[in-house]
Design an enzyme around this catalytic site. Sequence first.
Site, short mmCIF file in Angstrom:
data_model
loop_
_atom_site.label_atom_id
_atom_site.label_comp_id
_atom_site.label_asym_id
_atom_site.label_seq_id
_atom_site.Cartn_x
_atom_site.Cartn_y
_atom_site.Cartn_z
N GLU A 92 98.02 89.00 25.23
CA GLU A 92 96.70 89.66 25.33
C GLU A 92 95.83 88.86 26.31
OE1 GLU A 92 94.20 88.68 21.96
OE2 GLU A 92 93.04 90.53 22.13
N ASN B 271 89.71 96.02 26.07
CA ASN B 271 90.75 95.00 25.94
C ASN B 271 92.06 95.79 26.00
OD1 ASN B 271 92.53 93.02 25.14
ND2 ASN B 271 91.20 92.19 23.54
N LYS C 92 92.60 98.41 23.10
CA LYS C 92 92.55 97.84 21.74
C LYS C 92 91.55 98.58 20.85
CE LYS C 92 92.12 93.24 19.56
NZ LYS C 92 91.95 91.81 19.91
N GLU D 76 84.44 89.83 20.56
CA GLU D 76 85.11 91.04 21.05
C GLU D 76 84.27 92.29 20.79
OE1 GLU D 76 89.39 91.58 20.93
OE2 GLU D 76 89.52 89.65 19.92
N CYS E 85 96.90 92.13 19.35
CA CYS E 85 96.40 91.07 18.47
C CYS E 85 95.98 91.57 17.08
CB CYS E 85 95.28 90.31 19.15
SG CYS E 85 94.97 88.72 18.31
N ASN F 270 95.74 86.39 20.90
CA ASN F 270 95.06 85.08 21.02
C ASN F 270 94.46 84.83 19.65
OD1 ASN F 270 94.25 84.25 24.21
ND2 ASN F 270 94.69 86.42 23.90
N1 CDT Z 1 92.24 88.34 19.64
C1 CDT Z 1 92.23 88.70 18.33
O1 CDT Z 1 92.25 89.87 17.99
N2 CDT Z 1 92.18 87.67 17.46
C2 CDT Z 1 92.09 87.92 16.05
C3 CDT Z 1 91.33 86.88 15.34
C4 CDT Z 1 90.99 87.40 14.02
S1 CDT Z 1 90.25 86.26 13.00
C5 CDT Z 1 90.82 86.88 11.46
C6 CDT Z 1 93.47 88.01 15.39
O2 CDT Z 1 93.68 88.97 14.65
O3 CDT Z 1 94.28 87.14 15.56
#
Ligand code: CDT
Length: 311
Positions: free
Chosen positions: A47, A110, A127, A146, A172, A197
């Site tokens: 991502e 995204n 996303k 985000e 993600c 990420n």
């Molecule tokens: N980039 C991304 O979507 N990161 C989120 C952080 C979430 S914190 C619970 C993830 O789902 O990994």
Amino acid sequence: MSRKLRAAVAQLGPIHLADSREAVVKRLCALLREAHSAGVKFVVFPELALTTFFPRYWMTDQAEIDRYFERDMPSPETRALFDLAKELGIGFYLGYAELTQEKGAPRHYNTSILVDPDGRIVGRYRKIHLPGHSEHLPQAPFQHLEKRYFDVGNEGFRVWRMQGAVMGMCICNDRRWPEAYRVMGLQGVEIVALGYNTPIENIHHREPEHLRMFHHLLSLQAGAYQNAAWVLAAAKCGAEDGHAMIGGSAIVAPTGEIAALALTEEDELIATNLDLELGEYLRRTVFNFEKHRRVEHYGLITSRTGAKTEV
Ligand code: CDT
């Protein structure tokens, strides 16, 4: 005749604020060459693979924010990746921040794309499950903005036929939501590609670090098994300017078993021969959707968003 696709996940170590897109694309190209040497035909990159994970920074100047976005794909800097993939005959998934215009207004997504071995973009996903917050949290060790920097994806969870397989994409946080996999499962998805990420620290709720990896793998394995699909998940990881993110890039089989797992938090390629028929017994038996699903009892899934207790 059995259907096989040799595929890889190309994990990326940190991309720092000072790293240029040209330097990142060189790393992506090196991973692509390594994949080619290993006989791989399809590669999944992370991502937001072209820049640091910028939603951790509070920014108010839209011009500054827009510097992390791509207006064209391929962009001048990513053209070399597309050309190399075509030369090597490799298809790929790539995540990046997309800036586009809709009805004369700027929109920020995204995004991930599927690129075929001829270098053509055949699929795009924006996303849908954007995590984090939109307001500044000055007390938090870092931000997760985000919800501030991106619009919610507007193209659903689609699938595409590419390289002899039915492929779907998500990004993600989507991997934590069974609905994302199921919508693709109902379109016969065989390979789900996703990049992520994931910060080591949860800024919303203190939890032990090991749970971040546990929940990540749990989500991939459940999504793969319950939809009888291969799941290919690529991390951007390690410490970006001191902000640590989990590794754990993985290839998960339709049985839910981990077929390959990255060991480092650096640029690392993991590869597996995907047997596209492996999930067929699950689709014929325990997860024969046509035979066993009871949609008359699932109405709340699309009519209600939040949980409400009425008893
Ligand atoms: N980039 C991304 O979507 N990161 C989120 C952080 C979430 S914190 C619970 C993830 O789902 O990994």
